[in-house]
Design an enzyme around this catalytic site. Structure first.
Site, mmCIF file in Angstrom:
data_model
loop_
_atom_site.group_PDB
_atom_site.id
_atom_site.type_symbol
_atom_site.label_atom_id
_atom_site.label_comp_id
_atom_site.label_asym_id
_atom_site.label_seq_id
_atom_site.Cartn_x
_atom_site.Cartn_y
_atom_site.Cartn_z
ATOM 1 C CG HIS A 1 42.193 35.393 32.821
ATOM 2 N ND1 HIS A 1 41.164 35.314 32.645
ATOM 3 C CD2 HIS A 1 43.247 34.429 32.579
ATOM 4 C CE1 HIS A 1 41.018 34.131 31.751
ATOM 5 N NE2 HIS A 1 42.292 33.602 31.998
ATOM 6 C CG HIS B 1 36.445 38.465 35.177
ATOM 7 N ND1 HIS B 1 35.106 38.662 35.739
ATOM 8 C CD2 HIS B 1 37.718 38.786 35.730
ATOM 9 C CE1 HIS B 1 35.983 40.191 35.969
ATOM 10 N NE2 HIS B 1 37.063 40.234 35.833
ATOM 11 N N GLY C 1 43.053 30.479 23.369
ATOM 12 C CA GLY C 1 42.409 29.739 23.804
ATOM 13 C C GLY C 1 42.020 30.444 25.318
ATOM 14 C CG HIS D 1 47.981 33.275 32.826
ATOM 15 N ND1 HIS D 1 47.825 31.658 33.043
ATOM 16 C CD2 HIS D 1 46.701 33.424 31.834
ATOM 17 C CE1 HIS D 1 46.087 31.585 32.454
ATOM 18 N NE2 HIS D 1 46.466 32.395 32.257
ATOM 19 C CG ASN E 1 45.787 32.681 26.751
ATOM 20 O OD1 ASN E 1 46.471 33.075 26.183
ATOM 21 N ND2 ASN E 1 45.836 31.868 27.693
ATOM 22 C CG ASP F 1 46.264 28.648 36.560
ATOM 23 O OD1 ASP F 1 45.843 29.313 35.405
ATOM 24 O OD2 ASP F 1 45.879 27.575 37.215
HETATM 25 P P1 AMP Z 1 43.225 30.892 30.733
HETATM 26 O O1 AMP Z 1 43.062 29.918 29.308
HETATM 27 O O2 AMP Z 1 43.794 32.136 29.653
HETATM 28 O O3 AMP Z 1 41.199 31.228 30.044
HETATM 29 O O4 AMP Z 1 42.916 30.500 31.866
HETATM 30 C C1 AMP Z 1 42.186 30.574 32.591
HETATM 31 C C2 AMP Z 1 42.853 29.851 34.290
HETATM 32 O O5 AMP Z 1 42.480 29.321 34.939
HETATM 33 C C3 AMP Z 1 43.703 28.284 33.561
HETATM 34 O O6 AMP Z 1 45.823 28.571 33.384
HETATM 35 C C4 AMP Z 1 43.288 27.450 34.776
HETATM 36 O O7 AMP Z 1 43.619 27.233 34.970
HETATM 37 C C5 AMP Z 1 42.520 28.825 36.108
HETATM 38 N N1 AMP Z 1 41.664 27.953 36.689
HETATM 39 C C6 AMP Z 1 40.212 27.156 36.761
HETATM 40 N N2 AMP Z 1 40.228 27.765 37.831
HETATM 41 C C7 AMP Z 1 40.311 28.398 38.892
HETATM 42 C C8 AMP Z 1 40.327 28.484 39.966
HETATM 43 N N3 AMP Z 1 38.803 28.159 40.793
HETATM 44 N N4 AMP Z 1 41.133 29.031 40.794
HETATM 45 C C9 AMP Z 1 42.015 29.496 39.839
HETATM 46 N N5 AMP Z 1 42.494 29.215 38.440
HETATM 47 C C10 AMP Z 1 41.239 28.607 38.106
#
Ligand code: AMP
Length: 120
Positions: free
Chosen positions: A106, A104, A99, A108, A93, A33
């Site tokens: 994912h 796409h 949130g 965590h 999420n 991340d």
């Molecule tokens: P969510 O709120 O579950 O959609 O989490 C999105 C996550 O993507 C967040 O923890 C961001 O820090 C992470 N994120 C956003 N852009 C990037 C990126 N270019 N590379 C890696 N992580 C990213």
């Protein structure tokens, strides 16, 4: 809701944006991340175009669902945070109340330290 092909993770999958790769196979990509919330914070995404867990479960092939989940074990073993080590947390999420920022699907993965309470 239709899948947005211009979301950040789609761009990472196409190689248009860089990532710090942790793991990859035919179905899954995992990378660190960009804004880690814990000592280890990894994002795991399926390579198919799925918005969130609901969309994935309803539309993905069984092999995609199996491989996406099996990848977790490979990743945490590689990071040395599996249940045989000190453990980890998986979180996804979904939607507005969940949130979700990047549309796409994912997971965590958090680890490398005590993660603390489930919800803060
Ligand atoms: P969510 O709120 O579950 O959609 O989490 C999105 C996550 O993507 C967040 O923890 C961001 O820090 C992470 N994120 C956003 N852009 C990037 C990126 N270019 N590379 C890696 N992580 C990213």
């Amino acid at each position: 809701m239709t899948y947005d092909k211009n979301n950040i993770f789609a761009k990472i999958l196409r190689g248009e944006l860089p990532c710090k790769k942790v793991y990859e196979n035919d179905f899954v990509l995992a990378f660190y991340d960009i804004n880690p919330q814990k000592k280890i914070h990894v994002i795991v995404i399926p390579k198919g175009e799925y918005i969130d867990l609901d969309h994935f479960i309803q539309n993905a092939k069984d092999i995609e669902i199996i491989e996406f989940n099996k990848a977790i074990l490979n990743i945490v073993k590689k990071l040395k945070i599996s249940s045989k080590d000190n453990g980890y947390r998986v979180l996804s999420n979904i939607g507005i109340d969940g949130g979700q920022e990047v549309p796409h699907l994912h997971y965590h993965i958090f680890g490398g330290q005590n993660i603390g309470k489930m919800v803060v």
